[in-house]
Design a protein around this motif. Structure first.
Motif, PDB file in Angstrom:
ATOM      1  N   ALA A   1     -12.902  11.992  20.752  1.00 57.65           N
ATOM      2  CA  ALA A   1     -13.063  10.557  20.479  1.00 57.65           C
ATOM      3  C   ALA A   1     -11.826  10.060  19.744  1.00 57.65           C
ATOM      4  CB  ALA A   1     -14.323  10.301  19.653  1.00 57.65           C
ATOM      5  N   GLN A   2     -11.740   8.759  19.567  1.00 48.60           N
ATOM      6  CA  GLN A   2     -10.614   8.172  18.866  1.00 48.60           C
ATOM      7  C   GLN A   2     -11.000   6.838  18.247  1.00 48.60           C
ATOM      8  OE1 GLN A   2      -7.310   6.942  21.378  1.00 48.60           O
ATOM      9  NE2 GLN A   2      -8.688   6.718  23.138  1.00 48.60           N
ATOM     10  N   GLY A   3     -10.178   6.399  17.336  1.00 49.56           N
ATOM     11  CA  GLY A   3     -10.361   5.095  16.701  1.00 49.56           C
ATOM     12  C   GLY A   3      -9.029   4.593  16.193  1.00 49.56           C
ATOM     13  N   GLY A   4      -8.941   3.310  15.980  1.00 48.71           N
ATOM     14  CA  GLY A   4      -7.682   2.727  15.525  1.00 48.71           C
ATOM     15  C   GLY A   4      -7.873   1.815  14.338  1.00 48.71           C
ATOM     16  N   ALA A   5      -6.770   1.545  13.638  1.00 54.95           N
ATOM     17  CA  ALA A   5      -6.823   0.678  12.464  1.00 54.95           C
ATOM     18  C   ALA A   5      -5.495  -0.042  12.296  1.00 54.95           C
ATOM     19  CB  ALA A   5      -7.141   1.489  11.218  1.00 54.95           C
ATOM     20  N   PHE A   6      -5.579  -1.308  11.866  1.00 53.87           N
ATOM     21  CA  PHE A   6      -4.391  -2.101  11.579  1.00 53.87           C
ATOM     22  C   PHE A   6      -4.213  -2.241  10.073  1.00 53.87           C
ATOM     23  CE2 PHE A   6      -5.306  -3.484  15.907  1.00 53.87           C
ATOM     24  CZ  PHE A   6      -4.041  -3.544  16.466  1.00 53.87           C
ATOM     25  N   ILE A   7      -2.951  -2.206   9.640  1.00 53.19           N
ATOM     26  CA  ILE A   7      -2.614  -2.355   8.227  1.00 53.19           C
ATOM     27  C   ILE A   7      -1.474  -3.356   8.109  1.00 53.19           C
ATOM     28  CG2 ILE A   7      -1.654  -1.177   6.199  1.00 53.19           C
ATOM     29  CD1 ILE A   7      -3.022   1.361   7.235  1.00 53.19           C
ATOM     30  N   ASP A   8      -1.592  -4.262   7.161  1.00 54.51           N
ATOM     31  CA  ASP A   8      -0.563  -5.276   6.941  1.00 54.51           C
ATOM     32  C   ASP A   8       0.691  -4.614   6.376  1.00 54.51           C
ATOM     33  OD1 ASP A   8       1.030  -7.402   5.696  1.00 54.51           O
ATOM     34  OD2 ASP A   8      -0.696  -8.671   6.135  1.00 54.51           O
ATOM     35  N   ARG A   9       1.813  -4.763   7.092  1.00 53.94           N
ATOM     36  CA  ARG A   9       3.055  -4.125   6.655  1.00 53.94           C
ATOM     37  C   ARG A   9       3.466  -4.580   5.256  1.00 53.94           C
ATOM     38  NH1 ARG A   9       7.646  -1.723   8.184  1.00 53.94           N
ATOM     39  NH2 ARG A   9       6.939  -1.413  10.326  1.00 53.94           N
ATOM     40  N   ALA A  10       3.309  -5.864   4.965  1.00 52.42           N
ATOM     41  CA  ALA A  10       3.729  -6.384   3.666  1.00 52.42           C
ATOM     42  C   ALA A  10       2.970  -5.703   2.528  1.00 52.42           C
ATOM     43  CB  ALA A  10       3.514  -7.895   3.613  1.00 52.42           C
ATOM     44  N   GLU A  11       1.667  -5.426   2.761  1.00 51.10           N
ATOM     45  CA  GLU A  11       0.866  -4.788   1.719  1.00 51.10           C
ATOM     46  C   GLU A  11       1.195  -3.316   1.562  1.00 51.10           C
ATOM     47  OE1 GLU A  11      -3.162  -5.584   2.767  1.00 51.10           O
ATOM     48  OE2 GLU A  11      -3.115  -7.625   1.975  1.00 51.10           O
ATOM     49  N   ALA A  12       1.720  -2.695   2.612  1.00 54.59           N
ATOM     50  CA  ALA A  12       2.061  -1.279   2.562  1.00 54.59           C
ATOM     51  C   ALA A  12       3.516  -1.029   2.174  1.00 54.59           C
ATOM     52  CB  ALA A  12       1.785  -0.631   3.912  1.00 54.59           C
ATOM     53  N   THR A  13       4.242  -2.101   1.870  1.00 48.71           N
ATOM     54  CA  THR A  13       5.652  -2.001   1.518  1.00 48.71           C
ATOM     55  C   THR A  13       5.850  -2.235   0.024  1.00 48.71           C
ATOM     56  OG1 THR A  13       6.275  -2.811   3.719  1.00 48.71           O
ATOM     57  CG2 THR A  13       7.954  -2.918   1.985  1.00 48.71           C
ATOM     58  N   LEU A  14       6.655  -1.391  -0.600  1.00 43.46           N
ATOM     59  CA  LEU A  14       6.913  -1.560  -2.028  1.00 43.46           C
ATOM     60  C   LEU A  14       7.802  -2.786  -2.265  1.00 43.46           C
ATOM     61  CD1 LEU A  14       7.664   2.104  -3.165  1.00 43.46           C
ATOM     62  CD2 LEU A  14       5.642   0.749  -3.688  1.00 43.46           C
ATOM     63  N   PRO A  15       7.530  -3.558  -3.323  1.00 43.57           N
ATOM     64  CA  PRO A  15       8.382  -4.697  -3.662  1.00 43.57           C
ATOM     65  C   PRO A  15       9.811  -4.229  -3.967  1.00 43.57           C
ATOM     66  CG  PRO A  15       6.303  -4.798  -4.857  1.00 43.57           C
ATOM     67  CD  PRO A  15       6.363  -3.442  -4.214  1.00 43.57           C
ATOM     68  N   ASP A  16      10.765  -5.119  -3.746  1.00 42.66           N
ATOM     69  CA  ASP A  16      12.170  -4.755  -3.945  1.00 42.66           C
ATOM     70  C   ASP A  16      12.454  -4.300  -5.377  1.00 42.66           C
ATOM     71  OD1 ASP A  16      12.736  -5.316  -1.313  1.00 42.66           O
ATOM     72  OD2 ASP A  16      13.464  -7.352  -1.701  1.00 42.66           O
ATOM     73  N   ASP A  17      11.826  -4.947  -6.361  1.00 47.01           N
ATOM     74  CA  ASP A  17      12.111  -4.569  -7.740  1.00 47.01           C
ATOM     75  C   ASP A  17      11.594  -3.159  -8.060  1.00 47.01           C
ATOM     76  OD1 ASP A  17       9.491  -5.534  -7.479  1.00 47.01           O
ATOM     77  OD2 ASP A  17       9.347  -5.971  -9.623  1.00 47.01           O
ATOM     78  N   ILE A  18      10.497  -2.767  -7.420  1.00 47.05           N
ATOM     79  CA  ILE A  18       9.970  -1.420  -7.631  1.00 47.05           C
ATOM     80  C   ILE A  18      10.859  -0.387  -6.948  1.00 47.05           C
ATOM     81  CG2 ILE A  18       8.037   0.130  -7.213  1.00 47.05           C
ATOM     82  CD1 ILE A  18       7.512  -1.968  -9.355  1.00 47.05           C
ATOM     83  N   ARG A  19      11.303  -0.711  -5.755  1.00 49.71           N
ATOM     84  CA  ARG A  19      12.237   0.183  -5.055  1.00 49.71           C
ATOM     85  C   ARG A  19      13.504   0.372  -5.869  1.00 49.71           C
ATOM     86  NH1 ARG A  19      11.431   0.740   0.641  1.00 49.71           N
ATOM     87  NH2 ARG A  19      13.685   0.948   0.906  1.00 49.71           N
TER      88      ARG A  19
END
Length: 216
Positions: free
Chosen positions: A146-164
């Motif tokens: 079987a299989q399943g899929g999921a979407f994730i918002d790139r902006a939420e999964a990306t570290l802010p520039d100041d943290i980087r």
């Protein structure tokens, strides 16, 4: 799924920094001789107590002599497309099942879930599915995929520039914070936690089934 959600935070320990460095990725030094790459793709795993399911012939029974069907979720693998604004993770897995009574052909439907978890405890989304296992007459074991899929918002999964910038800033000997680990900074730790996503797959179990798995 309420009980499953409560145990997610303590039941899942999945590495979020892994892989090989590519242009644009954040490479983090975790210790002497250890370097890891953070990717926006989610880690994939199976929450504790949800990788197995047992059904009984008599409702409410937990006697070994009354077991009807048992199944295990195995060989979980994933692919990830992180080229767009929405990251898509596809999870595939196999189910190995066995039955006690091998008389006659039989079709068994087993429910499963695919959940997106953020920060180790917050359930972002959940989708349900059913995998069907086909037993032939006289056959005690069978398998299905079987299989399943999921979407994730790139902006939420990306570290802010100041943290980087805090993580990757070059530190020179003699500076006040030269010996400080940037990953130990509470602000950095919190940002990493918020940007950490996991896709979890498991059998959809009732309260009695969860309790059975946890105590057997």
């Amino acid at each position: 799924m309420n009980q499953s959600a409560r145990i997610f935070a303590v039941a899942v320990a999945i590495a979020t920094l892994a892989g090989c460095s590519r242009e644009g990725e954040l490479v983090v030094a975790e210790g002497v001789g250890v370097r890891a790459t953070r990717t926006a793709c989610p880690a994939v795993g199976v929450p504790q107590y949800t990788g197995d399911i047992t059904t009984f012939r008599t409702p409410g029974s937990t006697l070994a002599s009354d077991i009807d069907v048992t199944a295990t979720l195995t060989d979980v693998r994933s692919t990830c497309d992180e080229t767009g604004e929405k990251i898509y993770a596809n999870v595939k897995f196999d189910v190995l099942a066995s039955r006690m009574d091998t008389r006659g052909a039989r079709s068994v439907e087993l429910p499963y879930f695919v959940t997106v978890l953020r920060g180790g405890s917050a359930v972002v989304s959940k989708r349900m599915g059913t995998v069907t296992v086909q037993f032939a007459d006289g056959q005690g074991r069978a398998s299905a995929s079987a299989q399943g899929g999921a979407f994730i918002d790139r902006a939420e999964a990306t570290l802010p520039d100041d943290i980087r910038a805090k993580i990757t800033r070059e530190r020179k000997a003699g500076e006040a914070d030269a010996a400080l680990d940037p990953l130990a900074d509470p602000e950095v730790k919190a940002a990493l936690q918020r940007a950490n996503f996991e896709v979890l797959v498991g059998f959809q179990l009732g309260q009695d089934q969860l309790a059975y798995n946890a105590t057997r």
